[in-house]
Design a protein around this motif. Structure first.
Motif, PDB file in Angstrom:
ATOM      1  N   LYS A  99      -7.274   8.203   6.260  1.00 14.44           N
ATOM      2  CA  LYS A  99      -6.455   8.746   7.337  1.00 14.44           C
ATOM      3  C   LYS A  99      -4.984   8.467   7.072  1.00 14.44           C
ATOM      4  O   LYS A  99      -4.640   7.579   6.295  1.00 14.44           O
ATOM      5  N   ARG A 100      -4.099   9.220   7.744  1.00 18.74           N
ATOM      6  CA  ARG A 100      -2.667   8.972   7.601  1.00 18.74           C
ATOM      7  C   ARG A 100      -2.327   7.525   7.967  1.00 18.74           C
ATOM      8  O   ARG A 100      -1.467   6.900   7.368  1.00 18.74           O
ATOM      9  N   ALA A 101      -3.039   6.992   8.993  1.00 15.56           N
ATOM     10  CA  ALA A 101      -2.763   5.632   9.453  1.00 15.56           C
ATOM     11  C   ALA A 101      -3.129   4.574   8.410  1.00 15.56           C
ATOM     12  O   ALA A 101      -2.730   3.417   8.532  1.00 15.56           O
ATOM     13  N   ASP A 102      -3.885   4.958   7.370  1.00 14.19           N
ATOM     14  CA  ASP A 102      -4.247   4.012   6.323  1.00 14.19           C
ATOM     15  C   ASP A 102      -3.098   3.764   5.349  1.00 14.19           C
ATOM     16  O   ASP A 102      -3.157   2.849   4.525  1.00 14.19           O
ATOM     17  N   THR A 103      -2.051   4.584   5.407  1.00 14.33           N
ATOM     18  CA  THR A 103      -0.892   4.392   4.550  1.00 14.33           C
ATOM     19  C   THR A 103      -0.304   2.995   4.781  1.00 14.33           C
ATOM     20  O   THR A 103      -0.153   2.556   5.917  1.00 14.33           O
ATOM     21  N   GLY A 104       0.021   2.304   3.710  1.00 16.52           N
ATOM     22  CA  GLY A 104       0.607   0.980   3.857  1.00 16.52           C
ATOM     23  C   GLY A 104       0.411   0.114   2.636  1.00 16.52           C
ATOM     24  O   GLY A 104      -0.034   0.580   1.580  1.00 16.52           O
ATOM     25  N   ILE A 105       0.740  -1.164   2.779  1.00 16.61           N
ATOM     26  CA  ILE A 105       0.616  -2.123   1.698  1.00 16.61           C
ATOM     27  C   ILE A 105      -0.639  -2.970   1.904  1.00 16.61           C
ATOM     28  O   ILE A 105      -0.838  -3.551   2.967  1.00 16.61           O
ATOM     29  N   GLU A 142      -7.773 -21.096  -9.469  1.00 14.69           N
ATOM     30  CA  GLU A 142      -6.726 -22.058  -9.819  1.00 14.69           C
ATOM     31  C   GLU A 142      -5.863 -21.479 -10.933  1.00 14.69           C
ATOM     32  O   GLU A 142      -6.287 -21.385 -12.077  1.00 14.69           O
ATOM     33  N   PRO A 143      -4.604 -21.065 -10.628  1.00 11.57           N
ATOM     34  CA  PRO A 143      -4.013 -21.057  -9.280  1.00 11.57           C
ATOM     35  C   PRO A 143      -4.527 -19.847  -8.492  1.00 11.57           C
ATOM     36  O   PRO A 143      -5.006 -18.878  -9.088  1.00 11.57           O
ATOM     37  N   PRO A 144      -4.417 -19.888  -7.141  1.00  9.59           N
ATOM     38  CA  PRO A 144      -4.790 -18.710  -6.346  1.00  9.59           C
ATOM     39  C   PRO A 144      -3.974 -17.506  -6.802  1.00  9.59           C
ATOM     40  O   PRO A 144      -2.827 -17.636  -7.231  1.00  9.59           O
ATOM     41  N   GLN A 145      -4.567 -16.304  -6.696  1.00 15.25           N
ATOM     42  CA  GLN A 145      -3.872 -15.095  -7.139  1.00 15.25           C
ATOM     43  C   GLN A 145      -3.865 -14.046  -6.045  1.00 15.25           C
ATOM     44  O   GLN A 145      -4.775 -13.981  -5.224  1.00 15.25           O
ATOM     45  N   ARG A 146      -2.815 -13.216  -6.067  1.00 11.20           N
ATOM     46  CA  ARG A 146      -2.624 -12.201  -5.033  1.00 11.20           C
ATOM     47  C   ARG A 146      -2.084 -10.929  -5.693  1.00 11.20           C
ATOM     48  O   ARG A 146      -1.206 -10.992  -6.553  1.00 11.20           O
ATOM     49  N   PHE A 147      -2.590  -9.779  -5.284  1.00 14.81           N
ATOM     50  CA  PHE A 147      -2.150  -8.494  -5.799  1.00 14.81           C
ATOM     51  C   PHE A 147      -1.751  -7.594  -4.633  1.00 14.81           C
ATOM     52  O   PHE A 147      -2.340  -7.664  -3.557  1.00 14.81           O
ATOM     53  N   LEU A 148      -0.758  -6.753  -4.861  1.00 14.63           N
ATOM     54  CA  LEU A 148      -0.307  -5.815  -3.838  1.00 14.63           C
ATOM     55  C   LEU A 148      -0.600  -4.386  -4.275  1.00 14.63           C
ATOM     56  O   LEU A 148      -0.328  -4.011  -5.418  1.00 14.63           O
ATOM     57  N   ILE A 149      -1.162  -3.599  -3.375  1.00 11.04           N
ATOM     58  CA  ILE A 149      -1.462  -2.197  -3.634  1.00 11.04           C
ATOM     59  C   ILE A 149      -0.796  -1.357  -2.552  1.00 11.04           C
ATOM     60  O   ILE A 149      -1.012  -1.591  -1.360  1.00 11.04           O
ATOM     61  N   GLY A 150       0.024  -0.378  -2.953  1.00 12.13           N
ATOM     62  CA  GLY A 150       0.636   0.530  -1.994  1.00 12.13           C
ATOM     63  C   GLY A 150      -0.164   1.824  -1.920  1.00 12.13           C
ATOM     64  O   GLY A 150      -0.377   2.488  -2.934  1.00 12.13           O
ATOM     65  N   LEU A 151      -0.647   2.177  -0.715  1.00  5.72           N
ATOM     66  CA  LEU A 151      -1.434   3.389  -0.529  1.00  5.72           C
ATOM     67  C   LEU A 151      -0.621   4.426   0.234  1.00  5.72           C
ATOM     68  O   LEU A 151      -0.088   4.138   1.310  1.00  5.72           O
ATOM     69  N   ILE A 152      -0.528   5.625  -0.325  1.00  7.15           N
ATOM     70  CA  ILE A 152       0.134   6.741   0.344  1.00  7.15           C
ATOM     71  C   ILE A 152      -0.909   7.820   0.591  1.00  7.15           C
ATOM     72  O   ILE A 152      -1.614   8.253  -0.326  1.00  7.15           O
ATOM     73  N   VAL A 153      -1.057   8.218   1.844  1.00  7.75           N
ATOM     74  CA  VAL A 153      -2.020   9.247   2.212  1.00  7.75           C
ATOM     75  C   VAL A 153      -1.273  10.533   2.540  1.00  7.75           C
ATOM     76  O   VAL A 153      -0.465  10.578   3.473  1.00  7.75           O
ATOM     77  N   ASP A 154      -1.520  11.575   1.759  1.00  5.95           N
ATOM     78  CA  ASP A 154      -0.899  12.882   1.975  1.00  5.95           C
ATOM     79  C   ASP A 154      -1.755  13.720   2.908  1.00  5.95           C
ATOM     80  O   ASP A 154      -2.985  13.634   2.891  1.00  5.95           O
TER      81      ASP A 154
END
Length: 417
Positions: A371-377, A386-398
């Motif tokens: 949905k459009r509302a799913d757009t975001g980070i 060890e060490p903890p890890q984090r990834f960022l994904i940017g989603l754009i819904v057209d």
């Protein structure tokens, strides 16, 4: 299986009456509900009864008719086609074929219930003289989930905000139960936790006084928590779904102006107000994924080790003063699609992982009906590494049918937390 206690109230004395040998001593067996129990019946002569007849009955009690428990006649019995067994005993009563050679006509009743308690008789009508044995069965109740009037429903658990940055407030709520239930918070190890005094509301109705009970607890440790409702009067106990609470993550989120917080805050603004510029502004910071409204999308996330017995969590950016939205959580085989509670409502039944890929470190998720509302980070994190890890994904819904520029994507390296 629970223990079974067998005792006899006197020595075995016999009396011949009307051609039937009766035992004056009555055997008494105590067993706990839902366990299996053996009711003993054996000839003192130990003669072979493979071609004899023995009949187990439960005499009539009050307004109930006599119950046909088990019947055996020279190889023909209730478990191989002989009719007449009472409905509640079908598929639950068994004997040992090899023990018949030793005169043993004992039976096993599986998954005992409260209604099984009472007097049982084992009769050999064709022996000379005929013989009868009598057993009294006592079934003790245990705490378990019961579907009866007044039984508490599964407690509802939620995470509330807390004025202290390093703590979270958990709330457990039960509605409409009677008698009044006791609520208890537990951590993932099953340890009872000390909580505030419960808030109780009484509602008098025609059938009974119903109770709404709320129990809150402040937690400062990242863990899975559950709430147990117990009604001792009716032997009913039911546990909520487990909820994942991470006060440490909340504190990091509220700090906001430091490092990742400032990046996420800027990206949220970009996504919601200038979504076409997200690919240019954040090209070097996130991996960007684009999808068309109504379709299915895969958000990638992986590390270089087996994570089947590990922990990963997906969240979505939040508005100011809000906690991140819970997208998907996996913890050593438990996840939002099988037992864990806490998933944000808009993602329920829309998100799944790829179980077979976990051994290769792939924590990617699939979101259906975008949905459009799913757009975001979106954030994919591994707090136990060890060490903890984090990834960022940017989603754009057209929107369907839109034709927009695709400036490509670059992938963010894992961040140490």
């Amino acid at each position: 299986m629970f223990g079974v206690k067998l005792q006899f109230s006197s020595l075995c004395l016999c009396l011949v009456l009307s051609g039937i040998t009766l035992g004056l001593g009555q055997g008494v067996i105590s067993v706990t509900e839902d366990s299996d129990v053996v009711l003993p019946c054996s000839l003192s002569t130990k003669e072979n009864i493979e071609f004899k007849l023995f009949d187990w009955k439960k005499p009539a009690q009050k307004d109930q008719p006599r119950k046909e428990v088990f019947f055996y006649d020279a190889g023909v019995h209730y478990n191989n086609g002989h009719p007449g067994q009472s409905e509640e005993f079908k598929g639950r009563v068994f004997f040992s074929q090899k023990e018949l050679k030793q005169g043993n006509a004992s039976i096993t009743i599986r998954n005992t219930t409260v209604t099984d308690r009472g007097i049982y008789t084992c009769v050999f009508p064709r022996l000379q003289p005929p013989q009868r044995f009598q057993i009294k069965l006592i079934v003790a109740l245990i705490l378990k989930v019961r579907e009866i009037a007044g039984a508490s429903p599964k407690p509802s658990v939620t995470i509330l905000d807390h004025p202290e940055g390093g703590a979270l407030l958990l709330q457990c709520f039960v509605q409409g139960a009677y008698p009044k239930p006791e609520l208890q918070w537990k951590d993932n190890a099953g340890k009872n936790l000390t909580a505030a005094e419960p808030q109780v509301t009484e509602r008098k109705e025609k059938d009974a006084t119903r109770y709404d009970v709320t129990l809150q607890i402040t937690v400062t440790k990242t863990d899975y928590y559950s709430c147990v409702a117990t009604q001792h009067e009716i032997y009913h106990q039911i546990t909520s779904d487990k909820i994942y609470a991470s006060p440490k993550e909340k504190l990091i989120w509220l700090i906001g102006g430091l490092f990742l917080g400032s990046v996420l805050s800027a990206l949220v603004v970009v996504v919601w107000f200038k979504r076409h510029q997200i690919m240019r502004t954040c090209r070097e910071k996130v991996k960007l994924v684009r999808a068309e409204e109504g379709k299915t999308v895969v958000l990638p996330c992986s590390v270089k080790e087996n994570i089947e017995s590990n922990h990963f969590r997906w969240t979505k950016d939040a508005q100011e003063n809000e906690l991140p939205k819970e997208v998907f959580l996996y913890y050593k085989g438990n996840h939002y699609n099988n037992s864990s509670g806490g998933q944000s409502e808009e993602f329920k039944e829309r998100v799944k992982h790829i179980q077979t890929e976990l051994k290769d470190g792939n924590a990617s998720i699939i979101i259906t009906n975008i949905k459009r509302a799913d757009t975001g980070i979106y954030t994919c994190e591994f707090p136990l590494l060890e060490p903890p890890q984090r990834f960022l994904i940017g989603l754009i819904v057209d929107g369907q049918g839109e034709d927009e520029d695709d400036d490509g994507a670059t992938e963010l390296s894992p961040l140490s937390v």
